[in-house]
Design an enzyme around this catalytic site. Structure first.
Site, PDB file in Angstrom:
ATOM      1  N   GLU A 196      -8.146  -5.051   5.523  1.00  0.00           N
ATOM      2  CA  GLU A 196      -7.990  -4.798   4.095  1.00  0.00           C
ATOM      3  C   GLU A 196      -6.870  -5.647   3.489  1.00  0.00           C
ATOM      4  OE1 GLU A 196      -8.593  -0.491   5.057  1.00  0.00           O
ATOM      5  OE2 GLU A 196      -9.281  -0.439   2.990  1.00  0.00           O
ATOM      6  N   ASN A 245       0.875  -1.173   0.000  1.00  0.00           N
ATOM      7  CA  ASN A 245       0.000   0.000   0.000  1.00  0.00           C
ATOM      8  C   ASN A 245       0.912   1.223   0.000  1.00  0.00           C
ATOM      9  OD1 ASN A 245      -1.809   2.023   0.532  1.00  0.00           O
ATOM     10  ND2 ASN A 245      -2.787   1.005   2.265  1.00  0.00           N
ATOM     11  N   PHE A 294     -11.166  10.158  17.902  1.00  0.00           N
ATOM     12  CA  PHE A 294     -12.332   9.995  18.776  1.00  0.00           C
ATOM     13  C   PHE A 294     -11.946   9.722  20.229  1.00  0.00           C
ATOM     14  CE2 PHE A 294     -16.458  10.172  16.642  1.00  0.00           C
ATOM     15  CZ  PHE A 294     -16.014  10.592  15.409  1.00  0.00           C
ATOM     16  N   GLY A 322     -11.652   2.063  12.591  1.00  0.00           N
ATOM     17  CA  GLY A 322     -11.212   2.536  13.912  1.00  0.00           C
ATOM     18  C   GLY A 322     -12.331   3.015  14.829  1.00  0.00           C
ATOM     19  N   ASN A 324     -10.543   7.158  10.153  1.00  0.00           N
ATOM     20  CA  ASN A 324     -10.191   8.564   9.997  1.00  0.00           C
ATOM     21  C   ASN A 324     -10.873   9.108   8.739  1.00  0.00           C
ATOM     22  OD1 ASN A 324      -9.009  10.846  10.935  1.00  0.00           O
ATOM     23  ND2 ASN A 324      -7.049  10.455   9.935  1.00  0.00           N
ATOM     24  N   GLY A 325     -10.833   8.320   7.658  1.00  0.00           N
ATOM     25  CA  GLY A 325     -11.748   8.541   6.528  1.00  0.00           C
ATOM     26  C   GLY A 325     -12.990   7.714   6.805  1.00  0.00           C
ATOM     27  N   LYS A 369       3.152   0.715   3.258  1.00  0.00           N
ATOM     28  CA  LYS A 369       2.797  -0.326   4.224  1.00  0.00           C
ATOM     29  C   LYS A 369       2.880  -1.651   3.491  1.00  0.00           C
ATOM     30  CE  LYS A 369      -0.694   2.399   6.590  1.00  0.00           C
ATOM     31  NZ  LYS A 369      -2.094   2.698   6.414  1.00  0.00           N
ATOM     32  N   HIS A 398     -12.900   2.992  -0.438  1.00  0.00           N
ATOM     33  CA  HIS A 398     -12.932   2.000   0.660  1.00  0.00           C
ATOM     34  C   HIS A 398     -13.617   0.710   0.201  1.00  0.00           C
ATOM     35  CE1 HIS A 398     -13.037   5.473   3.875  1.00  0.00           C
ATOM     36  NE2 HIS A 398     -11.791   5.100   3.628  1.00  0.00           N
ATOM     37  N   GLU A 435     -15.283   0.239  15.129  1.00  0.00           N
ATOM     38  CA  GLU A 435     -14.929  -0.936  15.937  1.00  0.00           C
ATOM     39  C   GLU A 435     -14.715  -0.585  17.407  1.00  0.00           C
ATOM     40  OE1 GLU A 435     -11.523  -2.847  14.031  1.00  0.00           O
ATOM     41  OE2 GLU A 435     -12.486  -2.555  12.087  1.00  0.00           O
ATOM     42  N   ASN A 436     -14.351   0.681  17.672  1.00  0.00           N
ATOM     43  CA  ASN A 436     -13.887   1.021  19.032  1.00  0.00           C
ATOM     44  C   ASN A 436     -14.695   2.062  19.784  1.00  0.00           C
ATOM     45  OD1 ASN A 436     -11.361  -0.570  19.092  1.00  0.00           O
ATOM     46  ND2 ASN A 436     -10.857   0.717  17.344  1.00  0.00           N
TER      47      ASN A 436
HETATM   48  P1  AMP Z   1      -8.704   3.971  10.912  1.00  0.00           P
HETATM   49  O1  AMP Z   1      -8.637   5.040   9.871  1.00  0.00           O
HETATM   50  O2  AMP Z   1      -9.707   2.891  10.585  1.00  0.00           O
HETATM   51  O3  AMP Z   1      -7.373   3.428  11.323  1.00  0.00           O
HETATM   52  O4  AMP Z   1      -9.302   4.677  12.236  1.00  0.00           O
HETATM   53  C1  AMP Z   1      -8.547   5.601  12.969  1.00  0.00           C
HETATM   54  C2  AMP Z   1      -9.454   6.337  13.924  1.00  0.00           C
HETATM   55  O5  AMP Z   1     -10.156   5.412  14.769  1.00  0.00           O
HETATM   56  C3  AMP Z   1      -8.718   7.228  14.901  1.00  0.00           C
HETATM   57  O6  AMP Z   1      -8.449   8.492  14.337  1.00  0.00           O
HETATM   58  C4  AMP Z   1      -9.716   7.351  16.041  1.00  0.00           C
HETATM   59  O7  AMP Z   1     -10.622   8.412  15.783  1.00  0.00           O
HETATM   60  C5  AMP Z   1     -10.478   6.054  15.997  1.00  0.00           C
HETATM   61  N1  AMP Z   1     -10.111   5.145  17.097  1.00  0.00           N
HETATM   62  C6  AMP Z   1      -9.087   4.282  17.151  1.00  0.00           C
HETATM   63  N2  AMP Z   1      -9.058   3.638  18.338  1.00  0.00           N
HETATM   64  C7  AMP Z   1     -10.092   4.114  19.069  1.00  0.00           C
HETATM   65  C8  AMP Z   1     -10.612   3.868  20.389  1.00  0.00           C
HETATM   66  N3  AMP Z   1     -10.060   2.969  21.197  1.00  0.00           N
HETATM   67  N4  AMP Z   1     -11.708   4.561  20.774  1.00  0.00           N
HETATM   68  C9  AMP Z   1     -12.296   5.470  19.967  1.00  0.00           C
HETATM   69  N5  AMP Z   1     -11.853   5.738  18.710  1.00  0.00           N
HETATM   70  C10 AMP Z   1     -10.780   5.083  18.270  1.00  0.00           C
END
Ligand code: AMP
Length: 394
Positions: free
Chosen positions: A381, A9, A280, A327, A208-209, A16, A177, A330-331
């Site tokens: 992914e 990537n 977040f 992100g 983030n996106g 990556k 995506h 899931e979290n």
């Molecule tokens: P991604 O682009 O899928 O890697 O998501 C990244 C984003 O997920 C980060 O900028 C956070 O806003 C969010 N994120 C990651 N870990 C957590 C967590 N434990 N609790 C809340 N938000 C999270």
């Protein structure tokens, strides 16, 4: 027999990589090269629990991938065992509707698509060329972020603008995506032991996106990102949907150039613009401390999601499954709870205890008798790319 596949990537300043055994789906190595083009960069290479790092200058992608090969030679696994290379490619335009084995004509066509993805396609092409030089004897495969949305019907992908201009410049909704939406929707069907072609799904990829998709009987029929990945949901630093008149308004009132408006909407808007933070975890801390801006940012984020889910329910004529991934999806139990509670009148019944549980596995967060099933399915992914690559070379 193992079938190691190298997944790449390539971003403008980073690469990556992973090696995944496509037979057992085990991860054999993970790496990250950063700060390509700067005076000093880093390469981190992990094999199992062993981690190796080096610092040196990577003037370009070719040298970065040479160093990647050197890390494999020194620390394993052996790159000569790799059976294929899968490349993540952001924009496939109208030409690439599926994962494609790369040859000269594919590279030429990707070059023609650069105007549609000026930030993403050039490093993608540089990565492909460098990797082909490094591993000339195996097939290289392009996996397009847009391909899963090649099935969008014309009424979903057509913008209401002059058709000649739209045609001349390839202006339409493409969606992004796609690898994640495809993987997650298939995982959701498998988790529920349902036939993929028999259920209607909405997938919310909230990272983030962020983007959301409507998938009817396994076929993508709508998605929130458009010509570019700026459209749709509120994101970490991207505005998502705004009035298209905003560009002209900012140019006239704030004397912003087009480039400044682009930077403003891509990098200084979204949660960052609303609350001052894009992550977040930070947002939730601010909300807990009573910060009003952060609270409004969360409300705007969830309202945008709600309006998309509502419109996709209408487009699909009813939905069986809503799945959260990436992100935030899931979290963040808070985001999920706020959205699902707002959808309760439409048959989305949250199981609050299940929603609070943390896990890396697919899980149900709606009650067993909820008319619509709500899931959390971690995206992967790289694994999706490994499966796509294996299918393309088989
Ligand atoms: P991604 O682009 O899928 O890697 O998501 C990244 C984003 O997920 C980060 O900028 C956070 O806003 C969010 N994120 C990651 N870990 C957590 C967590 N434990 N609790 C809340 N938000 C999270």
């Amino acid at each position: 027999m193992s079938k190691p596949i190298l997944l790449l990537n390539c971003g403008s300043s980073s690469v990556k990589y992973q090696v995944i055994d496509a037979e057992s789906e085990a991860v054999m190595a993970i790496g990250l090269i950063q700060r390509i083009g700067e005076d000093e960069g880093t390469i981190d290479h992990s094999v199992g629990s062993e981690k190796y790092s080096q610092q040196r200058a990577f003037p370009d992608h070719r040298i970065a991938l040479q160093q990647m090969a050197a890390m494999f030679a020194e620390y394993g696994p052996e790159l000569k065992d790799v059976v294929a290379v899968g490349h993540r490619c952001v924009h496939g335009g109208e030409r690439f509707r599926e994962t494609t084995v790369i040859d000269e004509s594919v590279i030429a066509a990707m070059q023609e698509l650069i105007p549609l993805a000026p930030l993403h396609n050039p490093p993608g092409i540089a990565g492909i060329e460098a990797a082909r030089a490094q591993l000339p004897d195996v097939k290289h495969v392009a996996i397009f972020d847009t391909a899963f949305f090649a099935t969008l019907p014309p009424q979903a992908y057509t913008y209401a603008i002059d058709t000649d201009i739209a045609k001349r410049y390839g202006i339409r909704k493409y969606g992004f995506h796609g690898t994640s939406h495809s993987y997650v929707s298939k995982q959701a069907a498998a988790f529920l032991e349902k036939d993929y072609s028999q259920i209607n799904q909405i997938v919310a990829h909230l990272g983030n996106g962020a983007s959301i998709s409507a998938i009817q009987g396994g076929v993508a029929v709508d998605t929130s990102m458009g010509l570019t990945p700026l459209a749709g949901l509120v994101m970490g630093t991207r505005s998502g949907d705004v009035d298209p008149g905003l560009h002209g308004f900012l140019a006239a009132q704030a004397q912003m150039s087009l480039a400044e408006v682009n930077t403003f909407l891509n990098n200084k808007s979204g949660m960052q613009g609303l609350s001052g933070v894009n992550d977040f975890r930070d947002l939730e801390k601010l909300i807990a401390a009573g910060d009003e801006r952060a609270k409004l940012a969360m409300d705007v984020y969830v309202r945008r999601l709600l309006t998309y889910v509502g419109s996709y329910m209408a487009v699909l004529g009813g939905v069986d499954v809503l799945t959260f991934t990436a992100g935030v999806g899931e979290n963040s139990p808070d985001v999920r709870e706020k959205l699902v509670r707002a959808l309760e009148p439409w048959g989305f019944i949250l199981d609050p205890k299940a929603n609070q549980e943390r896990s890396k596995q697919p899980r149900r967060i709606s009650t067993v008798d909820s008319p619509v099933t709500v899931l959390v399915v971690p995206t992967n992914e790289e694994l999706a790319m490994a499966r796509e690559t294996l299918a393309a070379i088989s």
